[in-house]
Design a protein around this motif. Structure first.
Motif, mmCIF file in Angstrom:
data_model
loop_
_atom_site.group_PDB
_atom_site.id
_atom_site.type_symbol
_atom_site.label_atom_id
_atom_site.label_comp_id
_atom_site.label_asym_id
_atom_site.label_seq_id
_atom_site.Cartn_x
_atom_site.Cartn_y
_atom_site.Cartn_z
ATOM 1 N N SER A 95 17.230 -0.079 -6.722
ATOM 2 C CA SER A 95 16.698 -1.360 -6.282
ATOM 3 C C SER A 95 15.204 -1.352 -6.572
ATOM 4 C CB SER A 95 16.954 -1.583 -4.784
ATOM 5 O OG SER A 95 16.347 -0.559 -4.021
ATOM 6 N N HIS A 96 14.630 -2.536 -6.633
ATOM 7 C CA HIS A 96 13.206 -2.605 -6.952
ATOM 8 C C HIS A 96 12.602 -3.834 -6.296
ATOM 9 C CE1 HIS A 96 13.472 -5.948 -9.901
ATOM 10 N NE2 HIS A 96 14.707 -5.502 -10.045
ATOM 11 N N LEU B 61 0.807 -1.216 0.000
ATOM 12 C CA LEU B 61 0.000 0.000 0.000
ATOM 13 C C LEU B 61 0.840 1.266 0.000
ATOM 14 C CD1 LEU B 61 -2.784 -0.929 2.565
ATOM 15 C CD2 LEU B 61 -3.104 -0.527 0.139
ATOM 16 N N PHE B 62 1.948 1.246 0.758
ATOM 17 C CA PHE B 62 2.661 2.493 1.020
ATOM 18 C C PHE B 62 4.147 2.441 0.666
ATOM 19 C CE2 PHE B 62 -0.719 2.005 4.248
ATOM 20 C CZ PHE B 62 -1.554 3.009 3.798
ATOM 21 N N GLY B 63 4.618 1.368 0.067
ATOM 22 C CA GLY B 63 6.038 1.284 -0.243
ATOM 23 C C GLY B 63 6.829 0.824 0.960
ATOM 24 N N ASN B 64 8.125 1.211 1.001
ATOM 25 C CA ASN B 64 8.993 0.715 2.066
ATOM 26 C C ASN B 64 8.419 1.063 3.434
ATOM 27 O OD1 ASN B 64 9.781 3.336 0.883
ATOM 28 N ND2 ASN B 64 11.230 3.437 2.582
ATOM 29 N N TYR C 84 10.230 1.104 -7.468
ATOM 30 C CA TYR C 84 11.565 1.313 -8.027
ATOM 31 C C TYR C 84 12.233 2.433 -7.233
ATOM 32 C CZ TYR C 84 15.282 1.540 -11.525
ATOM 33 O OH TYR C 84 16.497 1.496 -12.176
ATOM 34 N N TYR C 85 13.279 2.061 -6.526
ATOM 35 C CA TYR C 85 13.907 2.939 -5.538
ATOM 36 C C TYR C 85 15.269 3.395 -6.060
ATOM 37 C CZ TYR C 85 15.622 4.357 -0.905
ATOM 38 O OH TYR C 85 16.134 5.045 0.170
#
Length: 822
Positions: A574-575, A224-227, A557-558
Motif C-alpha cells: 500500500s502507499h 514527518l514520521f510515516g504511519n 510505500y508500505y
C-alpha cells in the motif's frame, strides 16, 4: 496512614538538622548585573557555579546575588535565547561580576545529539521536525514537559506526565493515551525515541528517569514520521552528554512500599572534550494500591558523544530496561454497574501470575556540517522486546447460568501463558539546507526513511477459557443454552467453566494460587509477522519578512507479508502521498499566529496490530487535520502562552467488541473538534508555572451500531484543566525552600460503547479534581523533596474499557526524595 506520619516526621527532622551542617570553606558574596548588548536587564537569567549546587536567578532589574566559596570557581551565566557565558574567578573576598549576554544564532546542531544545559520548565526549541525550530515557528501545537518539571512532580511514568498537557489523558494503566480524542498506544509506532519510530511492550508505561523531556506534536504527523495516530505523536527525548561535569544521585521512599534509586553522571571523558559521556541508572521496587501488583524495574541508559571536529558529531545511545511485574487488567464491578460495588484495589489476578519484559533501544546518530548552510544527518535505531507472560484475566463477560443469563457476581476467566519477541529497525537519513534566495530564507529538509518490524518464529501461547464439554475432556469457547447437552453441568444445571470463575463476593479465594494443571489449554502460535516501509520526503519552510510558509510532502510505500513464514505467505503493498502545509505570521516579535493542514495514514495489518485474535483484514486509517492558533511569549521569552482550535477527521478506526475477547471491529468516520490553551515558563525568576485547558468534542459520525453515532468517544473527556506552580524563596531565613501546588481536573468519560444497552444507559466514569503539592529544600549539594499526591484522597478512575476493566487512580500518597548533586 502510618507511612504519611513517618515521612513527614523524617522530612521535618532532616530539614531541622541539615542547616547546622557547617561548610569548612569560607562563604563569600558574588553579585552583579546581567544585561543584553543594549544594556537592558535580563530578569530570570540563571547563574550557577560549576561542580556545585550553588545557583540563583536575576531579579526584575537583572541583579543577582549568590553565596559562593572562596578559591577558584567557574560561574556559568545562562538565559534562554542568548549565548551562555562562563567566568573563572579566584576569590578571597566579596566580588562584583557584571555580564553582558549576546543573542544566540539559530545555527545549532540539526539533530538532537547535544545535551540541554538549561534547568527550567520552558524549552525554546525542538528537533521533532528533523531540523531545529523554535516552538513558536512550528504551525502545529506542541506540548512538552522537561526533566525539571518531571522531577519536581516526582513522576516516573510517561502516562503520569501527560496530565500537564492540554488535550491529553491516560486511556488505561497500559502504555496508551488519548490525544485530542484519539487513542495512541505504545505498540502502534506512535511513540518516538529521539525522533525515530519505535514501540513498547504496550502493557507497561515507559519510565522517565533517562528522559530530557517528553513532547507531543498534536495532530496527524505522517508527513514527518510515516504511519501515525491522527491525535498526535509522542516523542521521548533522552538525556545527552554535556561538556561540563554534573553528577547526581537520589533515593525515594514512599507510599505502597516504594523504593527508588536514580543516578545521573555526565561530563567530558577526555581532557580535550572530544569524547563526552552520560550514564543514567534507575532501580525501582514498589508495590501499588492494587491487589497483588508490584513493579521491579532496572534501567541502564549510557550515552556517548564523539566530537572529532567542530563540524562533526557522533552519538550513541542505549536504553536497557528489565521489568518484572504483573499485568493489571483493571478493576471489575458487579453487573449492577455500580462503580462502588467493589473496592478499587480489587484485581482478578492470582499469585501465579507474572509479566517479565526486556526492552532495549540502541541508537547511533551522526551529523556533519559541510558548510554554514548545508549539513548531513543520519540516525539508526534498533529496538528489541521480549515478553514472558502468565496471567489470569477476565473473559470480558460475566458467568452464565443454564439459561444463558449473566451471574453478575461471577466474572468469567481466561488463563493465558505467552512468550514472544519483536524487533524494530529504523533508519533516517536527510539533509538540512538553509540557503537564502533573494528576499527568501529557506529551511529545507529532504531525506529517506526505512523502517521494519518483525515478530519472529518461536512465539506461542497457551489459552484456557470457555466451558467444559459433557465428557469433561475438553472445552467449548462459548455457552449456547440450546445445546446444553454438549456441556458439563453442575448440580444447579449451570455450565462448568474450564477456568474457575472469579467470585467477586469472595476475592481472597479466587486470588490464591491456582492449580492450572487441571485446565484444558489450547495451543496457538503467536503468528510471525513482518513489514517494512520505504519513504522519501521533502519540506521547505520559507521565510520572507514576518511570514513563514511551510510546504511538505512525503511518499510512503508500505510492504506487509500476510501469513508470514507459511506456505501461503503473500506480499501486499500500500502507499500514500502525505502533504503538510502551514503558515506562521509574526504580528509582533512576541506574537505569532499560524494555520496548518496535515494528512495522516496508518495501515492496520497483522503486523501493526500484533494481535492474532483481532480479526480483519482491516482497511488503513486515513485522517486529516485543520488547525489555527497563536503562540506568544512574555517576560523576555521566559513565559509562553499558546492557543489552538482544530478539527480532525478519521475513517477506519478499530474498537473492541463488547463481550468478545480481543476481537476488533472497524467503524466509519470520526470527528474531533476542540480548543486548547497552554501556559509554561516563569512568571518571576523564582516562580515557575505550567497550566493548560482543553475542550474536545470527539464523536463517531458513522458506525454499524446506530446508538454509537454522535456520542462522545471512549475515554475522551470534553473538558480538562491542569495547573502546577512552584515558588522558591531566594532570600532571608527561608532561602533555599520551595513550595509547589498542583490541580488536575478531568471531565466525565464514556467507556467503550456496548450495543446491548441504550445510549443513556452506557457506563461512564465520573469527573474529578485532584490536589497535589510539593515541598523542597536545597542546602549546598543536598536536596530534599516531599511530594503529596491526591490530597484529600479523591476516589477517581484514570480510564477504562468496560465494567470488568476499570482503571482506578491512586489514592492519597506521599513520596520523600533525598538527592545529592555535584
Amino acid at each position: 496512614m502510618k507511612i504519611r506520619f513517618s515521612l513527614i516526621v523524617l522530612c521535618a527532622i532532616l530539614l531541622l538538622t541539615l542547616p547546622y551542617q557547617a561548610n569548612a570553606q569560607k562563604s563569600l558574596t558574588l553579585q552583579g548585573f546581567v544585561r543584553d548588548r543594549l544594556g537592558k536587564p535580563l530578569p530570570g537569567a540563571t547563574i550557577n557555579v560549576e561542580g556545585t549546587n550553588l545557583i540563583t536567578s536575576t531579579n526584575s532589574k537583572g541583579y543577582y546575588k549568590l553565596k559562593v566559596n572562596n578559591g577558584k570557581i567557574t560561574v556559568h551565566f545562562l538565559f534562554i535565547g542568548f549565548k551562555g557565558v562562563s567566568r573563572t574567578l579566584d576569590l578571597n573576598a566579596d566580588a562584583n561580576e557584571d555580564v553582558v549576554l549576546q543573542e544566540s544564532d539559530s545555527d545549532l546542531q540539526q539533530v538532537e545529539i547535544t545535551g540541554r544545559k538549561e534547568k527550567a520548565y520552558k524549552t525554546k526549541a525542538t528537533f521533532i521536525g528533523k531540523i531545529e525550530n523554535e516552538l513558536k515557528d512550528i504551525p502545529q501545537s506542541v506540548s512538552y514537559a522537561s526533566k525539571e518539571l518531571i522531577a519536581d512532580q516526582g513522576l516516573m511514568r510517561v502516562g503520569e506526565v501527560v496530565k500537564n498537557f492540554s488535550g491529553v489523558n491516560q486511556f488505561s494503566f497500559y502504555d496508551d493515551l488519548t490525544i485530542r480524542g484519539f487513542r495512541v498506544n505504545g505498540q502502534s509506532n506512535t511513540q518516538l525515541l529521539n525522533g525515530l519510530r519505535t514501540s513498547t511492550g504496550f502493557w507497561k508505561q515507559s519510565l522517565a528517569n533517562y528522559l530530557e523531556r517528553i513532547e507531543i506534536l498534536k495532530g496527524p504527523s505522517s508527513a514527518l514520521f510515516g504511519n501515525a495516530s491522527p491525535g498526535g505523536v509522542v516523542n521521548r527525548v533522552t538525556k545527552k552528554p554535556l561538556d561540563e561535569t554534573r553528577r547526581s544521585v537520589s533515593m525515594t521512599l514512599g507510599s505502597f512500599n516504594t523504593f527508588r534509586g536514580l543516578a545521573d553522571f555526565t561530563g567530558p571523558a577526555t581532557k580535550d572534550s572530544t569524547l563526552l559521556y552520560r550514564l543514567n541508572v534507575g532501580y525501582e521496587n514498589a508495590e501499588t494500591f492494587r491487589d497483588l501488583m508490584f513493579d521491579k524495574n532496572i534501567v541502564i541508559a549510557p550515552s556517548l558523544t564523539f566530537v572529532p571536529s567542530e563540524k562533526t558529531r557522533i552519538n550513541f545511545d542505549l536504553v536497557y530496561t528489565d521489568s518484572k511485574s504483573r499485568l493489571d487488567r483493571g478493576q471489575p464491578i458487579f453487573g449492577s454497574f455500580d462503580l462502588n460495588s467493589t473496592p478499587q484495589s480489587l484485581s482478578l489476578n492470582t499469585t501465579n501470575d507474572y509479566l517479565n519484559e526486556l526492552t532495549y533501544n540502541a541508537t547511533v546518530s551522526i551529523t556533519h556540517k559541510i558548510n554554514d548552510a548545508l549539513s548531513l544527518n543520519a540516525s539508526y535505531l534498533k529496538t528489541g522486546y521480549s515478553e514472558d507472560l502468565n496471567e489470569h484475566r477476565t473473559s470480558n463477560a460475566y458467568a452464565v447460568d443454564g439459561t444463558g443469563a449473566s451471574i453478575n457476581n461471577l466474572a468469567g476467566m481466561i488463563v493465558q501463558i505467552r512468550k514472544r519477541k519483536r524487533f524494530i529497525d529504523n533508519f533516517s537519513g536527510y539533509i538540512n539546507y538553509t540557503p537564502k534566495t533573494g528576499a527568501f530564507e529557506h529551511k529545507i529538509v529532504a531525506g529517506y526513511d526505512f523502517g521494519s518490524e518483525v515478530t519472529p518464529l518461536g512465539g506461542s501461547q497457551l489459552t484456557a477459557n470457555g466451558y467444559r464439554n459433557a465428557a469433561n475432556n475438553g472445552s467449548i469457547a462459548t455457552y449456547v443454552p440450546a445445546n446444553r447437552s454438549r456441556y458439563l453441568l453442575d448440580a444447579a444445571g449451570n455450565p462448568v467453566p474450564n477456568v474457575p470463575h472469579f467470585n467477586l463476593n469472595d476475592p481472597l479465594s479466587s486470588q490464591r494460587m491456582q492449580d492450572d494443571s487441571k485446565l484444558f489449554f489450547a495451543q496457538s502460535v503467536v503468528a510471525p509477522t513482518y513489514y517494512y516501509l520505504n519513504s522519501g520526503y521533502v519540506q521547505d519552510q520559507l521565510k520572507i519578512g514576518a511570514l513563514q510558509v511551510l510546504l511538505g510532502l512525503r511518499y510512503e510505500y508500505y510492504t506487509d507479508f500476510a501469513n508470514y513464514k507459511t506456505q501461503t505467505e503473500a506480499k501486499t503493498n500500500s502507499h500514500a502521498w502525505l502533504p503538510r502545509l502551514g503558515a506562521v505570521y509574526s504580528v509582533t516579535p512576541n506574537v505569532n499566529i499560524y494555520g496548518s493542514y496535515v494528512e495522516g495514514y496508518n495501515p492496520q495489518t497483522s503486523s501493526t496490530i500484533a494481535n492474532p485474535n483481532a480479526g480483519g483484514p482491516f482497511d488503513p486509517l486515513k485522517s486529516n487535520m485543520v488547525e489555527f492558533g497563536a503562540k506568544t511569549s512574555w517576560f523576555r521569552d521566559q513565559l509562553s502562552i499558546s492557543a489552538a482550535v482544530y478539527q480532525i477527521k478519521q475513517t477506519g478506526a478499530l474498537y473492541a467488541t463488547p463481550g468478545v475477547v480481543d476481537l476488533l471491529r472497524q467503524i466509519g468516520d470520526e470527528q474531533s473538534r476542540g480548543f486548547e490553551l497552554d501556559v509554561i515558563g516563569k512568571i518571576m525568576p523564582n516562580w515557575n508555572v505550567i497550566a493548560s485547558y482543553s475542550y474536545n468534542r470527539a464523536k463517531i459520525l458513522e458506525s454499524g451500531t446506530a446508538g454509537e453515532v454522535g456520542i462522545q468517544k471512549p475515554n475522551s473527556p470534553k473538558n480538562t484543566a491542569n495547573l502546577w506552580t512552584r515558588y522558591t524563596f531566594t532570600d532571608g531565613a527561608v532561602k533555599g525552600f520551595g513550595v509547589a501546588l498542583g490541580v488536575n481536573y478531568m471531565d466525565k468519560r464514556n467507556l467503550i460503547y456496548d450495543a446491548r444497552f441504550s445510549p443513556v444507559d452506557q457506563i461512564t466514569i465520573p469527573s474529578y479534581i485532584l490536589f497535589n503539592a510539593g515541598l523542597f529544600y536545597n542546602i549546598g549539594k543536598l536536596q530534599l523533596q516531599l511530594n503529596a499526591n491526591n490530597i484529600g484522597n479523591k476516589k477517581h478512575w484514570v480510564g477504562g474499557y468496560d465494567y470488568l476493566r476499570l482503571f482506578p487512580g491512586q489514592p492519597e500518597n506521599y513520596m520523600l526524595t533525598i538527592g545529592y548533586s555535584i
